[in-house]
Design a protein around this motif. Structure first.
Motif, PDB file in Angstrom:
ATOM      1  N   SER A   1      48.332  47.768  37.328  1.00  0.00           N
ATOM      2  CA  SER A   1      46.942  48.038  36.953  1.00  0.00           C
ATOM      3  C   SER A   1      46.232  46.755  36.538  1.00  0.00           C
ATOM      4  O   SER A   1      45.038  46.578  36.838  1.00  0.00           O
ATOM      5  CB  SER A   1      46.894  49.058  35.808  1.00  0.00           C
ATOM      6  N   ALA A   2      46.954  45.870  35.868  1.00  0.00           N
ATOM      7  CA  ALA A   2      46.365  44.575  35.513  1.00  0.00           C
ATOM      8  C   ALA A   2      45.999  43.792  36.767  1.00  0.00           C
ATOM      9  O   ALA A   2      44.942  43.138  36.830  1.00  0.00           O
ATOM     10  CB  ALA A   2      47.345  43.779  34.656  1.00  0.00           C
ATOM     11  N   ASN A   3      46.839  43.872  37.766  1.00  0.00           N
ATOM     12  CA  ASN A   3      46.543  43.215  39.048  1.00  0.00           C
ATOM     13  C   ASN A   3      45.293  43.805  39.695  1.00  0.00           C
ATOM     14  O   ASN A   3      44.451  43.083  40.246  1.00  0.00           O
ATOM     15  CB  ASN A   3      47.745  43.358  39.978  1.00  0.00           C
ATOM     16  N   ARG A   4      45.152  45.126  39.604  1.00  0.00           N
ATOM     17  CA  ARG A   4      43.987  45.770  40.204  1.00  0.00           C
ATOM     18  C   ARG A   4      42.713  45.398  39.443  1.00  0.00           C
ATOM     19  O   ARG A   4      41.665  45.151  40.052  1.00  0.00           O
ATOM     20  CB  ARG A   4      44.191  47.294  40.184  1.00  0.00           C
ATOM     21  N   VAL A   5      42.764  45.351  38.128  1.00  0.00           N
ATOM     22  CA  VAL A   5      41.589  44.959  37.347  1.00  0.00           C
ATOM     23  C   VAL A   5      41.189  43.524  37.673  1.00  0.00           C
ATOM     24  O   VAL A   5      39.996  43.202  37.813  1.00  0.00           O
ATOM     25  CB  VAL A   5      41.878  45.116  35.832  1.00  0.00           C
ATOM     26  N   TYR A   6      42.156  42.653  37.825  1.00  0.00           N
ATOM     27  CA  TYR A   6      41.858  41.257  38.153  1.00  0.00           C
ATOM     28  C   TYR A   6      41.148  41.160  39.500  1.00  0.00           C
ATOM     29  O   TYR A   6      40.186  40.395  39.659  1.00  0.00           O
ATOM     30  CB  TYR A   6      43.151  40.452  38.192  1.00  0.00           C
ATOM     31  N   SER A   7      41.606  41.940  40.465  1.00  0.00           N
ATOM     32  CA  SER A   7      40.975  41.895  41.792  1.00  0.00           C
ATOM     33  C   SER A   7      39.558  42.449  41.768  1.00  0.00           C
ATOM     34  O   SER A   7      38.706  42.025  42.556  1.00  0.00           O
ATOM     35  CB  SER A   7      41.824  42.659  42.808  1.00  0.00           C
ATOM     36  N   LEU A   8      39.276  43.398  40.860  1.00  0.00           N
ATOM     37  CA  LEU A   8      37.933  43.937  40.740  1.00  0.00           C
ATOM     38  C   LEU A   8      36.988  42.942  40.073  1.00  0.00           C
ATOM     39  O   LEU A   8      35.840  42.772  40.483  1.00  0.00           O
ATOM     40  CB  LEU A   8      37.953  45.249  39.953  1.00  0.00           C
ATOM     41  N   VAL A   9      37.488  42.297  39.027  1.00  0.00           N
ATOM     42  CA  VAL A   9      36.654  41.336  38.313  1.00  0.00           C
ATOM     43  C   VAL A   9      36.427  40.083  39.136  1.00  0.00           C
ATOM     44  O   VAL A   9      35.332  39.528  39.176  1.00  0.00           O
ATOM     45  CB  VAL A   9      37.298  40.990  36.956  1.00  0.00           C
ATOM     46  N   ASN A  10      37.469  39.632  39.811  1.00  0.00           N
ATOM     47  CA  ASN A  10      37.391  38.435  40.643  1.00  0.00           C
ATOM     48  C   ASN A  10      37.453  38.855  42.112  1.00  0.00           C
ATOM     49  O   ASN A  10      38.544  38.955  42.688  1.00  0.00           O
ATOM     50  CB  ASN A  10      38.522  37.465  40.312  1.00  0.00           C
ATOM     51  N   THR A  11      36.327  39.154  42.673  1.00  0.00           N
ATOM     52  CA  THR A  11      36.252  39.707  44.024  1.00  0.00           C
ATOM     53  C   THR A  11      36.888  38.763  45.037  1.00  0.00           C
ATOM     54  O   THR A  11      36.640  37.553  45.036  1.00  0.00           O
ATOM     55  CB  THR A  11      34.789  39.964  44.407  1.00  0.00           C
ATOM     56  N   ASN A  12      37.719  39.379  45.904  1.00  0.00           N
ATOM     57  CA  ASN A  12      38.369  38.656  46.995  1.00  0.00           C
ATOM     58  C   ASN A  12      39.264  37.516  46.523  1.00  0.00           C
ATOM     59  O   ASN A  12      39.482  36.537  47.239  1.00  0.00           O
ATOM     60  CB  ASN A  12      37.322  38.103  47.977  1.00  0.00           C
ATOM     61  N   LYS A  13      39.785  37.635  45.289  1.00  0.00           N
ATOM     62  CA  LYS A  13      40.734  36.650  44.788  1.00  0.00           C
ATOM     63  C   LYS A  13      42.032  37.342  44.415  1.00  0.00           C
ATOM     64  O   LYS A  13      42.042  38.504  44.030  1.00  0.00           O
ATOM     65  CB  LYS A  13      40.162  35.927  43.570  1.00  0.00           C
ATOM     66  N   THR A  14      43.119  36.609  44.542  1.00  0.00           N
ATOM     67  CA  THR A  14      44.426  37.147  44.188  1.00  0.00           C
ATOM     68  C   THR A  14      45.129  36.184  43.242  1.00  0.00           C
ATOM     69  O   THR A  14      44.907  34.970  43.287  1.00  0.00           O
ATOM     70  CB  THR A  14      45.303  37.353  45.432  1.00  0.00           C
ATOM     71  N   GLU A  15      45.964  36.732  42.398  1.00  0.00           N
ATOM     72  CA  GLU A  15      46.767  35.948  41.467  1.00  0.00           C
ATOM     73  C   GLU A  15      48.233  36.151  41.823  1.00  0.00           C
ATOM     74  O   GLU A  15      48.750  37.276  41.778  1.00  0.00           O
ATOM     75  CB  GLU A  15      46.499  36.392  40.034  1.00  0.00           C
ATOM     76  N   ALA A  16      48.914  35.076  42.168  1.00  0.00           N
ATOM     77  CA  ALA A  16      50.293  35.173  42.663  1.00  0.00           C
ATOM     78  C   ALA A  16      51.216  35.840  41.649  1.00  0.00           C
ATOM     79  O   ALA A  16      52.044  36.688  42.008  1.00  0.00           O
ATOM     80  CB  ALA A  16      50.808  33.779  43.027  1.00  0.00           C
ATOM     81  N   SER A  17      51.085  35.482  40.377  1.00  0.00           N
ATOM     82  CA  SER A  17      51.972  36.048  39.360  1.00  0.00           C
ATOM     83  C   SER A  17      51.793  37.557  39.232  1.00  0.00           C
ATOM     84  O   SER A  17      52.779  38.305  39.089  1.00  0.00           O
ATOM     85  CB  SER A  17      51.724  35.373  38.014  1.00  0.00           C
ATOM     86  N   LEU A  18      50.548  38.031  39.279  1.00  0.00           N
ATOM     87  CA  LEU A  18      50.298  39.472  39.183  1.00  0.00           C
ATOM     88  C   LEU A  18      50.794  40.205  40.418  1.00  0.00           C
ATOM     89  O   LEU A  18      51.317  41.334  40.316  1.00  0.00           O
ATOM     90  CB  LEU A  18      48.798  39.726  38.978  1.00  0.00           C
ATOM     91  N   GLU A  19      50.656  39.604  41.592  1.00  0.00           N
ATOM     92  CA  GLU A  19      51.154  40.222  42.816  1.00  0.00           C
ATOM     93  C   GLU A  19      52.678  40.335  42.773  1.00  0.00           C
ATOM     94  O   GLU A  19      53.248  41.357  43.167  1.00  0.00           O
ATOM     95  CB  GLU A  19      50.718  39.405  44.036  1.00  0.00           C
ATOM     96  N   ILE A  20      53.318  39.297  42.289  1.00  0.00           N
ATOM     97  CA  ILE A  20      54.781  39.328  42.209  1.00  0.00           C
ATOM     98  C   ILE A  20      55.249  40.363  41.195  1.00  0.00           C
ATOM     99  O   ILE A  20      56.217  41.102  41.433  1.00  0.00           O
ATOM    100  CB  ILE A  20      55.315  37.919  41.858  1.00  0.00           C
ATOM    101  N   MET A  21      54.556  40.449  40.048  1.00  0.00           N
ATOM    102  CA  MET A  21      54.924  41.471  39.055  1.00  0.00           C
ATOM    103  C   MET A  21      54.762  42.871  39.623  1.00  0.00           C
ATOM    104  O   MET A  21      55.605  43.748  39.398  1.00  0.00           O
ATOM    105  CB  MET A  21      54.054  41.301  37.812  1.00  0.00           C
TER     106      MET A  21
END
Length: 446
Positions: A334-354
């Protein structure tokens, strides 16, 4: 989120992590399904819901095992099939955790017994698998000229593409967190009741003079059936020569007549031995007095209440463990999904791996809790399997006392063609065994 910002090394690591976790979870699901199917030692009430949930976990792992294989070919059958499995079965585990919490609620506040809870299982199946099925199937047919197919590249695997981000929240993460909050509310509401019961049990165990622990319900599904018993003792003949001093330890020279003891039960569904009145001769020269009979009945009721409350607490504790595993699964993703909503079209490697670590492991966490709460059954089953491998016959005296009277009915075996026992009486035996405490394990069954 198409994974374009992640390096090939990170994407390969995500694929490996997903597949390793999926294998562990699939093995865990198979363990739950096989042991529950072939060994009655695992037939605890909460294990029934884990058994049903394991099929959903298994299908989720079929999808996660495919990992990123089809993310670049969104129109393929493999991509659409994988997305369907993820959309339908991944949130179902949260719904089964809600079903466990709802069973706790029904037990504490509506006095549901085992038979009534079993009737709820068909509704749980429809709720947990039927509701996610509707959007999962509908999304296969959604395709627009501007955004393309609804199921597409979602970095971790094929799922709802980033162009349809609002539907990820509306039909996936949003409902899951509503379920988590409802489940939490149920446990908070029952928490005070559970704490009060546990406090009574601790006081009862610390002092024999403590108040009797209050029973949760006479029809508690996680304990033995308790029946209100009234014992009346009276002399078959009354002496006309004075006051009978037998209760005080003084006896007349002539022998006293036998006493008639009448046992009556107000439980309409009691066993045949509980129905009606039975007359028994006095077993000794000192007949049981009304005071002694009442004390014995009170002692038996106290112990039954003790076991009932402890068994219900054990079920609640298991359900809380599954809820904890649910939080471990959904908070990082869910943290990964919130990050993607706040930062449009951006991904965070650590959140994706988690997310890649925790999402495929639902079945594995459930298997660990299943084993921890059924450790005695695991040892019995493992011993049976080893004996069969070596061609030895299991010895009954090697098993816990609570399994002795079943004549090894709990052994790991293939299902027979013989008629099944009555479901209600069988579930009562299982529930009683699951609620045994260490303090009462040495007691013989009545």
């Amino acid at each position: 989120m198409a994974g374009g910002e992640l390096s090939p090394g990170v994407l390969n690591a995500i694929s490996v992590i997903e597949r390793v976790g999926s294998v562990f979870s699939m093995l865990g699901c198979l363990f739950v399904i096989l042991t529950f199917s072939f060994s009655k030692a695992f037939h605890k009430p909460i294990n029934r819901l884990v058994f049903y949930a394991s099929f959903g976990n298994l299908m989720t792992n079929v999808g996660s095992l495919l990992s990123r294989r089809y993310v670049l070919d969104v129109d393929s059958f493999g991509c659409q099939f994988q997305a369907f499995l993820i959309q339908m079965f991944l949130p179902a585990d949260a719904l089964w955790t809600l079903a466990m919490a709802f069973n706790v609620y029904l037990t504490f506040y509506h006095k549901f017994d085992a038979a009534r809870l079993r009737k709820m299982e068909i509704y749980y199946l429809l709720f947990c698998y039927g509701i996610p099925f509707v959007p999962a199937l509908a999304y296969i047919f959604i395709k627009t000229e501007k955004h393309g197919r609804m199921y597409g590249n979602a970095t971790l695997w094929c799922w709802v593409s980033s162009d349809y981000d609002i539907f990820r929240i509306a039909t996936f993460y949003g409902p899951v967190w509503v379920v988590i909050l409802v489940t939490m509310f149920i446990y908070i509401r029952t928490g005070g009741e559970i704490y009060r019961k546990r406090k009574q049990l601790r006081q009862f165990g610390a002092s024999s003079s403590a108040h009797d622990p209050e029973a949760i319900t006479m029809d508690d599904p996680y304990s033995v059936k308790t029946t209100e018993v009234t014992v009346t003792s009276e002399s078959a003949q009354e002496s006309a020569n004075g006051i009978d001093l037998s209760p005080l330890g003084r006896f007349s020279e002539r022998p006293k007549p036998a006493y008639s003891v009448i046992i009556s039960s107000d439980n309409k569904k009691g066993s045949q031995s509980q129905q009606g009145g039975n007359t028994h001769p006095a077993p000794s020269n000192i007949p049981p007095t009304p005071i002694t009979a009442r004390a014995q009945a009170k002692s038996q009721k106290r112990r039954a209440n003790f076991e009932a409350n402890n068994a219900a607490w054990s079920y609640s504790k298991c359900a809380l463990l599954f809820f904890t595993a649910l939080l471990v699964t959904w908070i990082p993703s869910s943290a990964n999904r919130v990050y993607s909503l706040v930062n449009t079209n951006k991904t965070e490697a650590s959140l994706e791996i988690m997310s890649a670590i925790v999402l495929p492991l639902q079945g594995f966490w459930n298997m660990l809790i299943y084993i921890a709460t059924s450790w005695g059954a695991v040892k019995i089953t493992f011993s049976d399997v080893m004996n069969r491998i070596h061609g030895q016959r299991p010895e009954l005296n090697r098993y816990p006392s609570e399994f002795h009277d079943t004549k090894h009915n709990f052994a790991f075996r293939l299902p027979s063609r013989s008629p099944r026992r009555d479901l209600e009486s069988e579930s009562m035996t299982e529930l009683a065994n699951s609620g045994r405490t260490s303090n009462s394990a040495h007691d013989t069954k009545r």
